[in-house]
Design a protein around this motif. Structure first.
Motif, short mmCIF file in Angstrom:
data_model
loop_
_atom_site.label_atom_id
_atom_site.label_comp_id
_atom_site.label_asym_id
_atom_site.label_seq_id
_atom_site.Cartn_x
_atom_site.Cartn_y
_atom_site.Cartn_z
N ARG A 250 -3.89 -4.10 -16.11
CA ARG A 250 -3.43 -4.94 -17.22
C ARG A 250 -4.49 -5.00 -18.31
O ARG A 250 -4.16 -5.10 -19.51
CB ARG A 250 -3.13 -6.35 -16.71
N LEU A 251 -5.76 -4.97 -17.92
CA LEU A 251 -6.84 -5.00 -18.90
C LEU A 251 -6.76 -3.79 -19.82
O LEU A 251 -6.98 -3.90 -21.03
CB LEU A 251 -8.19 -5.04 -18.17
N ALA A 252 -6.46 -2.62 -19.27
CA ALA A 252 -6.35 -1.41 -20.09
C ALA A 252 -5.16 -1.52 -21.05
O ALA A 252 -5.24 -1.07 -22.19
CB ALA A 252 -6.21 -0.19 -19.19
N ARG A 253 -4.06 -2.08 -20.58
CA ARG A 253 -2.89 -2.22 -21.45
C ARG A 253 -3.14 -3.18 -22.61
O ARG A 253 -2.45 -3.10 -23.63
CB ARG A 253 -1.68 -2.68 -20.63
N ARG A 254 -4.10 -4.08 -22.45
CA ARG A 254 -4.43 -5.02 -23.52
C ARG A 254 -5.54 -4.50 -24.43
O ARG A 254 -5.93 -5.19 -25.38
CB ARG A 254 -4.87 -6.36 -22.91
N SER A 255 -6.04 -3.30 -24.12
CA SER A 255 -7.12 -2.73 -24.91
C SER A 255 -6.56 -1.80 -25.98
O SER A 255 -6.00 -0.75 -25.64
CB SER A 255 -8.08 -1.96 -23.99
N PRO A 256 -6.68 -2.14 -27.26
CA PRO A 256 -6.13 -1.26 -28.32
C PRO A 256 -6.74 0.14 -28.30
O PRO A 256 -6.04 1.12 -28.56
CB PRO A 256 -6.49 -2.01 -29.62
N SER A 257 -8.04 0.24 -27.99
CA SER A 257 -8.67 1.56 -28.00
C SER A 257 -8.08 2.46 -26.92
O SER A 257 -7.84 3.66 -27.15
CB SER A 257 -10.18 1.41 -27.79
N THR A 258 -7.81 1.91 -25.71
CA THR A 258 -7.23 2.70 -24.64
C THR A 258 -5.82 3.17 -25.01
O THR A 258 -5.45 4.33 -24.78
CB THR A 258 -7.18 1.89 -23.34
N VAL A 259 -5.04 2.27 -25.59
CA VAL A 259 -3.67 2.62 -25.98
C VAL A 259 -3.68 3.69 -27.07
O VAL A 259 -2.89 4.64 -27.04
CB VAL A 259 -2.90 1.37 -26.44
N LEU A 260 -4.60 3.56 -28.04
CA LEU A 260 -4.67 4.53 -29.13
C LEU A 260 -5.09 5.91 -28.61
O LEU A 260 -4.55 6.94 -29.05
CB LEU A 260 -5.64 4.05 -30.20
N VAL A 261 -6.05 5.93 -27.69
CA VAL A 261 -6.47 7.22 -27.12
C VAL A 261 -5.30 7.85 -26.36
O VAL A 261 -5.06 9.07 -26.46
CB VAL A 261 -7.68 7.04 -26.19
N TRP A 262 -4.56 7.04 -25.59
CA TRP A 262 -3.40 7.57 -24.86
C TRP A 262 -2.37 8.15 -25.83
O TRP A 262 -1.81 9.22 -25.58
CB TRP A 262 -2.77 6.47 -24.02
#
Length: 504
Positions: A250-262
């Motif tokens: 859930r922490l990754a899903r709330r991270s804009p940088s992780t979502v943008l990289v994906w």
């Protein structure tokens, strides 16, 4: 002693305490009940109904020894595939193995024998076909024996875990490095071929662009193989790792940088790993690995992939080469039956095994030479002048074929080098390794298993998808991308114990 009220949910417990009458919640239908309901129609469909429908097709095929052996092989593979689908545990590698055998070496060759037509001509006597089918059956039994031996041995903790280290996980810093490598390699691949637009034309255009690039030569395909491999594999692996992070944390899903990289990785993969510019088997690898990574603990997804894969292979796969050629070179399939394309396109594994037996009869086994060429795929022919060619290519040249992009299934590769004993031993070892890996994979993707960075949770789905390519062969064409994937996994893998709470 715990009271009955304490076992109820808090809301229901309060209502019971006030004296209200509460209807106990209905128990969800368990998979055990559902599997019993599906077992009979599934087994009858794979083992009885589909072979019977094929046997009833009009054709000129003879009902001889080859016919009956092929029927036995089809039913055997169908029964084992049904077992994989109905299993309470997800067995990715074994399930994909039996799906390939059932389709490519069971149903399709059986249809060819009934109709009396093969996608590749058989140049040797009918007895070589009987030998080929017999060897395939023996190899399948050896695979089963290896899997059975693996199931009897208890799993042991790895040395790294015993010495205080954790399971294999992706090192965060090195994973970011892999992402940078993926963007750089895919960007170079795109620019070298002339921009993103060419990846949405046809594979013929892609091959022509690679041929005129400075990395390709007329004497060796190593340069073009590295260009395609590094342009596609790191991008896929990086996407798989970030997909797992988003799915499990859930922490990754709330991270804009992780979502943008994906999102950026997804865009790159849409360009370099789409079904238009890539071979069907490679796109199948991309699709299967993504599905098993995005739904790691879903029994329904696992069973749907195996069950629907049979339907897709019979109905869609023969027509999925629409983008192999441009409009002028494309020849659509003209057929009056859903089984006719199986006899005229793609599935030449069994007949090529028979042709390889005829080829070896004119010379001798190669005693490891072909496998050595596959293992040393990265050595250019300018350095190794006697480097072996693909097994399928060598047999095709001996047959006098103009088009030598022919299959050489894993049975064939092992048999060419080491004969029947080597083939049996090799497939037994592969069955053993597949079963052991499947047993380690199950806890890695469970609810309380490894974390978002689990390497095993990514490697097994990727290998499961790539199994189609390895089983179809030739190995010399297959090992390049596999080696690049292994190199990327080695780069990012760490065995240090996890510290702190698991990401949520």
């Amino acid at each position: 002693m715990t009271s009955v009220h304490e076992k109820l949910p808090p809301v229901l417990a309060r209502r019971v305490g006030r004296g209200e009458r509460v209807q106990p919640p209905a128990k969800p239908m368990s998979w055990a009940m559902l599997s019993r309901a599906l077992a009979v129609p599934l087994i009858l469909g794979l083992v009885c109904f589909l072979p019977a429908v094929i046997a009833a097709q009009p054709g000129t095929g003879a009902r001889d020894t080859a016919y009956w052996l092929q029927l036995v092989l089809t039913c055997y593979a169908g029964a084992r595939l049904a077992t994989m689908i109905l299993s309470t545990r997800r067995r990715l590698l074994q399930g994909v193995f039996w799906m390939f055998v059932y389709i490519a070496m069971g149903v399709a060759p059986f249809a060819q024998l009934v109709i009396g037509q093969t996608p590749t001509p058989m140049v040797g006597p009918r007895s070589d076909l009987v030998t080929a089918i017999s060897l395939i059956l023996v190899g399948c039994a050896a695979f089963d024996l290896g899997a059975l031996l693996a199931s009897r041995r208890p799993l042991r903790r790895r040395a790294s875990a015993r010495s205080g280290g954790g399971p294999a996980t992706a090192h965060r810093v090195r994973l970011r490095l892999l992402v940078l490598i993926a963007f750089a390699a895919s960007g170079y691949y795109i620019l070298k071929l002339g921009g993103p637009a060419i990846f949405f034309t046809s594979r013929q255009e892609i091959s022509a662009s690679v041929a005129v690039s400075s990395v390709a030569s007329s004497e060796s395909n190593v340069g073009s193989a590295f260009l395609k491999g590094f342009g596609t594999v790191p991008a896929l692996l990086a996407l798989l790792f970030y997909t797992r992070r988003l799915v499990t944390s859930r922490l990754a899903r709330r991270s804009p940088s992780t979502v943008l990289v994906w999102l950026a990785l997804a865009l790159v993969n849409i360009i370099v790993n789409n079904p238009i510019s890539n071979a069907r088997y490679w796109f199948l690898t991309v699709l299967v690995s993504l599905l098993f990574t995005a739904f790691p603990s879903s029994a329904a997804m696992y069973r749907s992939v195996l069950a629907m894969g049979v339907v897709g292979a019979l109905v869609l796969f023969p027509y999925a080469d629409r983008f192999r050629y441009d409009d002028s070179g494309y020849r659509p399939v003209q057929s009056s039956s859903v089984f006719e394309p199986l006899a005229t396109k793609d599935y030449d594994q069994t007949v090529m095994f028979a042709n390889t037996i005829s080829w070896v009869d004119t010379r001798d086994h190669t005693y490891g030479r072909q496998l050595a060429g596959s293992a040393l795929f990265f050595v250019p022919r300018a350095v190794w002048s006697g480097k072996p060619e693909d097994t399928g290519v060598r047999v095709g040249q001996w047959m006098g074929m103009n088009m030598t992009n022919l299959s050489a299934p894993l049975w064939t590769e092992l048999w060419v080098d080491f004969g029947a004993p080597g083939m049996v031993g090799g497939l037994a070892l592969i069955g053993y390794a597949a079963a052991r890996t499947d047993r380690r994979y199950a806890p890695a993707v469970s609810r309380h298993g490894a974390g978002p960075g689990s390497v095993l949770a990514i490697a097994v789905p990727l290998i499961a998808g790539y199994t189609f390519i390895l089983l179809r062969g030739p190995l010399l064409q297959s090992v390049g991308k596999l080696a690049i994937g292994a190199l990327c996994l080695v780069l990012i893998t760490s065995f240090r114990g996890r510290s702190g709470p698991r990401a949520r």
